[in-house]
Motif scaffolding. Structure first.
Motif, PDB file in Angstrom:
ATOM      1  N   ALA A 101       0.761   6.498  -6.898  1.00  0.00           N
ATOM      2  CA  ALA A 101      -0.346   7.447  -7.071  1.00  0.00           C
ATOM      3  C   ALA A 101       0.159   8.881  -7.050  1.00  0.00           C
ATOM      4  O   ALA A 101      -0.282   9.717  -7.855  1.00  0.00           O
ATOM      5  N   ALA A 143      -4.957  12.600  -3.674  1.00  0.00           N
ATOM      6  CA  ALA A 143      -4.207  11.372  -3.428  1.00  0.00           C
ATOM      7  C   ALA A 143      -5.145  10.220  -3.086  1.00  0.00           C
ATOM      8  O   ALA A 143      -4.959   9.089  -3.556  1.00  0.00           O
ATOM      9  N   GLY A 184      -3.703   1.946  -2.676  1.00  0.00           N
ATOM     10  CA  GLY A 184      -2.876   2.766  -1.806  1.00  0.00           C
ATOM     11  C   GLY A 184      -3.516   2.952  -0.445  1.00  0.00           C
ATOM     12  O   GLY A 184      -4.480   2.270  -0.088  1.00  0.00           O
ATOM     13  N   THR A 187       0.798   3.947  -3.028  1.00  0.00           N
ATOM     14  CA  THR A 187       0.592   5.369  -2.716  1.00  0.00           C
ATOM     15  C   THR A 187       1.649   6.223  -3.396  1.00  0.00           C
ATOM     16  O   THR A 187       1.345   7.288  -3.952  1.00  0.00           O
ATOM     17  N   CYS A 214      -5.390   6.871  -5.186  1.00  0.00           N
ATOM     18  CA  CYS A 214      -4.995   5.623  -4.524  1.00  0.00           C
ATOM     19  C   CYS A 214      -6.039   4.524  -4.678  1.00  0.00           C
ATOM     20  O   CYS A 214      -5.697   3.333  -4.650  1.00  0.00           O
ATOM     21  N   GLN A 215      -7.301   4.903  -4.817  1.00  0.00           N
ATOM     22  CA  GLN A 215      -8.353   3.905  -4.922  1.00  0.00           C
ATOM     23  C   GLN A 215      -8.649   3.487  -6.360  1.00  0.00           C
ATOM     24  O   GLN A 215      -9.444   2.583  -6.590  1.00  0.00           O
ATOM     25  N   ASP A 246       0.819  -1.212   0.000  1.00  0.00           N
ATOM     26  CA  ASP A 246       0.000   0.000   0.000  1.00  0.00           C
ATOM     27  C   ASP A 246       0.853   1.262   0.000  1.00  0.00           C
ATOM     28  O   ASP A 246       0.458   2.284  -0.561  1.00  0.00           O
TER      29      ASP A 246
END
Length: 222
Positions: free
Chosen positions: A76, A92, A107, A73, A96-97, A69
């Motif tokens: 991202a 962010a 993320g 991130t 991230c999703q 993760d």
């Protein structure tokens, strides 16, 4: 048996990796907890100060982060920067999703990023040093384990073992050269190259010392 020992000697010798220069390794023990905290500190620093991310984006990659993760991130953050989108916890969290074919994990969550955005991070130098040093150790250890697995495969001939070891050495060498390249100016003062590297994770091993292939082999301990 003699042929098998020779193959292992060659593989271990070719895989010798030296620690990179140009940044100071962390002065304290490099525990898994310390690495995870450094990664989160670095992500928080970039989230609250996008200029720092802009300076680090070409130096650190998602593969330098140990948690999936955290890596997603960082990826991202890079995607937002490449698209010219301002970096904050809202953008962010959105990025991230989104599905990323290069990462199996999403993320950090929106709540985690919001907490980071409220956090006042310390100087980024120590966190960057820890992340970089741990990344090199992980990649070196993974390459070593890969070569060890090949040497124990009786179906693999000597040429396969040596070529695998050379490829592993080349890949880790490239990784080390990237991390030892020009340090972003914003953190260069905090990364003092005069301090000797110290500390290693109890889970990630350090590389073996240099040794020509004709010297006696010693079993690697973990």
């Amino acid at each position: 048996m003699r042929r098998h020992r020779t193959r292992r000697k060659l593989a271990r010798w070719v895989l010798t990796i030296r620690a990179p220069l140009g940044w100071s390794a962390p002065s304290g023990p490099l525990t898994i907890r310390a690495v995870l905290e450094a990664e989160r500190e670095l992500l928080a620093s970039c989230l609250t100060n996008p200029t720092l991310h802009a300076e680090l984006a070409g130096w650190l990659t998602p593969t330098d982060f140990s948690r999936p993760d955290h890596a997603a991130t960082w990826a991202a953050f890079n995607t937002l920067a490449q698209a010219g989108t301002p970096l904050d916890y809202v953008t962010a969290a959105w990025q991230c999703q989104r599905p990323n074919p290069d990462h199996n994990s999403p993320g950090l969550s929106a709540d985690q990023l919001a907490t980071m955005a409220r956090h006042t991070p310390g100087p980024p130098g120590p966190a960057v040093a820890t992340v970089a040093h741990a990344s090199l150790l992980r990649h070196t250890d993974a390459a070593h384990d890969h070569v060890q697995a090949i040497t124990h495969n009786h179906a693999a001939d000597t040429l396969t073992v040596v070529s695998t070891a050379e490829k592993a050495y080349r890949e880790v060498g490239e990784h080390a050269r990237r991390l030892s390249s020009t340090i972003p100016s914003r953190i260069s003062a905090a990364l003092n190259p005069t301090n000797p590297p110290s500390g290693h994770s109890p889970h990630w091993s350090t590389p073996p010392p240099p040794r020509p292939p004709d010297q006696p082999e010693h079993r690697r301990t973990r």
